[in-house]
Structure formats: structure tokens, C-alpha cells
Design a protein around this motif. Structure first.
Motif, short mmCIF file in Angstrom:
data_model
loop_
_atom_site.label_atom_id
_atom_site.label_comp_id
_atom_site.label_asym_id
_atom_site.label_seq_id
_atom_site.Cartn_x
_atom_site.Cartn_y
_atom_site.Cartn_z
N ARG B 71 0.84 -1.30 -0.02
CA ARG B 71 0.22 0.27 0.01
C ARG B 71 0.94 1.18 0.01
O ARG B 71 0.39 2.36 -0.47
N SER B 72 2.32 0.93 0.61
CA SER B 72 3.08 2.42 0.78
C SER B 72 3.78 2.37 -0.57
O SER B 72 4.65 3.61 -0.53
N ALA B 73 3.78 1.77 -1.58
CA ALA B 73 4.40 1.76 -2.86
C ALA B 73 4.37 3.42 -3.35
O ALA B 73 3.52 4.00 -3.39
N GLY B 74 5.61 3.81 -3.76
CA GLY B 74 5.90 4.91 -4.33
C GLY B 74 5.21 5.11 -5.69
O GLY B 74 5.13 4.22 -6.57
N LEU B 161 0.36 -6.36 -0.76
CA LEU B 161 1.34 -6.91 0.03
C LEU B 161 1.72 -6.48 1.27
O LEU B 161 1.39 -5.23 1.81
N PRO B 162 2.17 -7.26 2.47
CA PRO B 162 2.43 -6.73 3.67
C PRO B 162 3.47 -5.82 3.54
O PRO B 162 4.65 -6.07 2.99
N GLU B 163 3.42 -4.90 4.52
CA GLU B 163 4.31 -4.01 4.84
C GLU B 163 5.63 -4.57 5.75
O GLU B 163 5.30 -5.41 6.21
N ASP B 164 6.87 -3.76 5.49
CA ASP B 164 7.96 -4.04 6.42
C ASP B 164 7.43 -3.72 7.75
O ASP B 164 7.12 -2.55 7.97
N ALA B 165 7.39 -4.63 8.79
CA ALA B 165 7.01 -4.15 10.08
C ALA B 165 8.47 -3.44 10.81
O ALA B 165 9.35 -3.83 10.93
N PRO B 166 8.00 -1.99 11.18
CA PRO B 166 9.07 -1.40 11.97
C PRO B 166 9.33 -2.04 13.15
O PRO B 166 8.69 -2.19 14.00
N SER B 167 10.72 -2.17 13.48
CA SER B 167 11.08 -2.92 14.65
C SER B 167 10.93 -1.90 15.95
O SER B 167 11.25 -0.71 15.67
N SER B 168 10.59 -2.17 17.07
CA SER B 168 10.59 -1.34 18.22
C SER B 168 11.82 -1.33 19.17
O SER B 168 12.18 -2.38 19.26
N ILE B 169 12.20 -0.03 19.35
CA ILE B 169 13.54 0.10 20.08
C ILE B 169 13.38 -0.31 21.50
O ILE B 169 14.31 -1.26 22.01
N ARG B 170 12.07 -0.32 22.25
CA ARG B 170 12.07 -0.90 23.58
C ARG B 170 12.29 -2.28 23.33
O ARG B 170 12.89 -2.92 24.44
N ARG B 171 11.42 -3.00 22.44
CA ARG B 171 11.59 -4.61 22.31
C ARG B 171 13.04 -4.82 22.11
O ARG B 171 13.34 -5.94 22.69
N ASP B 172 13.55 -4.42 21.19
CA ASP B 172 14.98 -4.66 20.69
C ASP B 172 15.91 -4.43 22.11
O ASP B 172 16.88 -5.50 22.36
#
Lengths: 84, 253
Positions: B71-74, B161-172
Motif C-alpha cells: 500500500r505504501s508503494a511510491g 502485500l504486507p508492509e515491512d514491520a518497523p522494529s520497536s527500540i524498547r523491544r530490541d
């Protein structure tokens, strides 16, 4: 039995010479390719397969006019030979 | 390459063949012998056009074509996907989708022009050969479908298509600790950079290989044409000799 004349002799000699020449040239051409591609190294193997693919990808449709001309010339030659 | 003004200097530094390929990927008709200045002008014009086009309308076209995309494709990615398609039937496409498609095909919609008129102008813009090819494929397609297909084909809902999931700093940090997560992020950025560069190198190598392949194909065609010419000359010569022989026989008789 065909009667011998100067022109018949000329035709026979020309036919023999051209046939031998064509046979030698074609044999040499094929033999050179066999020798060049006989190496079993990976590069030569890949190149050999690529060449085969390249040849198979050629489209006769691109040369339809040349092939048509050759066909007409062959028919003409055959007709003239039958007239002898 | 995003279609913004910041890419212009790098665009002008591209070699001509890559510039042409890039322009063609955006749907611009450029031949191999296009001068660099003209190619650059057309590519920049296309980038400006993409800036003006509505992204949602481009998404409409891609969804209508049922090409899987995020959905976020340029806009540029969407334009590239659309440019790869050979279209002539616009049934089911939204009006705004048809409008952006016509703009991409350089068929500017006129004020008050009906949809059917615009569609027929767009079809005509592809040229008679493309129309004929399309018609031929349509006939073949309907015949094959009649033989092979068993019933009406149904089209399900379109899914992005599914988006790339952004990782969370807290979780990392929870999982790897502070230093570990920082190192992981730096490594991730470096990996992304390396992957991007490797992809770019791979694309360039692929493009060069395609070019070599194309040149070898041209050489093969030239060689075949040359051999056929020799064969023709041989046949002509043989016919002349046969004619001479016939004339000789005739005179002798």
C-alpha cells in the motif's frame, strides 16, 4: 546415354569441383566448432549451451523475404534442370 | 530512484544506455540512438508528471491490474509496474485511474471528453500493429479459454502485500540489551546499505549482460542474412550457368 561435348565436360568438372569445395569447407567449419567446443571446462560448457540457445532463439520470420527469394530461385533452378 | 529534484544531478551522470533503460522502465518510448539530452529531458518530464499525478489513482490502476504491491508503494514504482503492461481494455478501471493512465501514455484528456472517446484515443495511440496484435491474441485467448477453461473465472478481492514491520527500540533493548540493540541496528543499517549496493551492482551487471545478449543476437541475424545472401548469389549463378547450358544445347540441336 548422354553424348559427350565440351559443355558437358565443363558441367561435370564444375559440379565436381564445387561439390568437393563445399564438402571440404563445411567439414572444416563443423570440425573447427567441434574442436573449439570439445573442452569440458565449465566456461566452455556454459558458452556451448548459450550458443545453442542463441541459435534456437533466431526467428526465421525475420528472414522471410530472403527465404522466399531462395525458394523461388530453387524452383526456377529445378525447372531449368528438368528442361535439359 | 525517487522522482524528486534531488536525483537530477545523478540522473545526468548516468550513462546513456542506463538512462534510456530507466526511461523505458517508466514507460517512455526511447530508442537506443536517442541523444542523451533528449533522453534526459524526457525522463525529467516524466518525473515531473509523476509528481503531479495522484498516487491513489495510480494505486487504482495497479489494483485494477491486480499486480501485488504494498500500500505504501511510491509513484515511481507504481508507474514502472503500469508501464510493463500492454493494455487496451479498460473495463472496470476507475475514471481517475483511466485519467492517470492516459497521462502516462501521453494522451492528455480533453475538457468534457467522454470516457469512451478517451479510451478509443488511448487505443489508437498504441498504433495499428499493437491493436492488430491485441486482436489476434484476443481471438487465440478466447479459443484456448473455450477449450481449456471450465466455467467462468471469478476474481477475488485485491489484497496488498504486507508492509515491512518497523522494529520497536524498547523491544530490541528488552531482547538484546542496550549495546546489543544499538550494534544490531548499526549492523542492520550497514547490511541494508551493502544489500542495496549489491542489488545495484547486480542490476548493472544484468543490464550489461542483456546488452551483450542483444548485440550477439544482432550479430547472429547479420551473419544469417549474410549467409542467405551468399546462397542467393550462388543460386543466381547456377541458374545463369543452367541457362547458358540450355542455350548451348538449343544451338547445338
Amino acid at each position: 546415354m548422354e553424348s559427350w561435348s565440351l559443355f558437358t565436360l565443363y558441367r561435370r568438372i564444375l559440379f565436381s569441383a564445387v561439390s568437393v569445395y563445399v564438402l571440404i569447407r563445411v567439414s572444416l567449419f563443423l570440425w573447427n566448432w567441434v574442436v573449439a567446443s570439445a573442452n569440458d571446462s565449465r566456461e566452455i560448457h556454459v558458452l556451448r549451451r548459450y550458443l545453442v540457445t542463441l541459435i534456437m532463439r533466431s526467428r526465421l520470420r525475420r528472414f522471410w523475404f530472403d527465404l522466399l527469394q531462395i525458394g523461388v530461385l530453387v524452383i526456377l533452378l529445378g525447372t531449368l534442370l528438368r528442361m535439359h | 530512484m525517487p522522482p524528486d529534484a534531488s536525483t537530477s544531478p545523478s540522473l545526468s551522470e548516468l550513462p546513456l544506455d542506463e538512462l534510456i533503460r530507466y526511461g523505458q522502465s517508466l514507460g517512455i518510448s526511447l530508442s537506443e540512438d536517442t541523444p542523451k539530452g533528449e533522453a534526459l529531458r524526457k525522463v525529467r518530464a516524466r518525473q515531473e508528471l509523476l509528481l503531479d499525478l495522484d498516487r491513489d489513482a495510480l494505486l487504482d490502476v495497479v489494483m485494477w491490474l491486480r499486480i501485488p504491491v504494498r500500500r505504501s508503494a511510491g509513484k515511481e514504482q507504481l508507474a514502472e509496474l503500469i508501464a510493463q503492461q500492454n493494455l487496451s481494455d479498460f473495463r472496470g478501471l476507475s475514471d481517475r485511474g483511466l485519467e492517470v493512465l492516459s497521462n502516462l501514455w501521453n494522451v492528455v484528456p480533453r475538457a468534457g471528453e467522454s470516457r469512451s472517446d478517451l479510451e478509443s484515443r488511448m487505443r489508437r495511440s498504441r498504433g495499428p500493429i499493437a491493436q492488430w496484435r491485441r486482436l489476434r491474441r484476443k481471438v487465440v485467448g478466447s479459443v484456448v479459454a473455450r477449450i481449456v477453461a471450465s466455467g467462468e473465472e471469478t476474481r477475488g478481492d485485491y489484497h496488498f502485500l504486507p508492509e515491512d514491520a518497523p522494529s520497536s527500540i524498547r523491544r530490541d533493548i528488552e531482547e538484546d540489551g542496550l549495546m546489543g540493540s544499538v550494534a544490531k541496528r548499526i549492523r542492520g543499517v550497514a547490511d541494508d546499505y551493502v544489500h542495496e549496493k549489491l542489488d545495484e551492482i547486480e542490476r548493472r551487471i544484468d543490464a550489461k549482460l542483456d546488452e551483450i545478449d542483444q548485440r550477439l543476437g544482432e550479430w547472429r541475424d547479420r551473419e544469417v542474412a549474410h549467409r542467405l545472401n551468399i546462397l542467393k548469389l550462388t543460386l543466381v549463378f547456377s541458374i545463369l550457368v543452367v541457362l547458358l547450358s540450355l542455350l548451348y544445347d538449343y544451338l547445338r540441336a
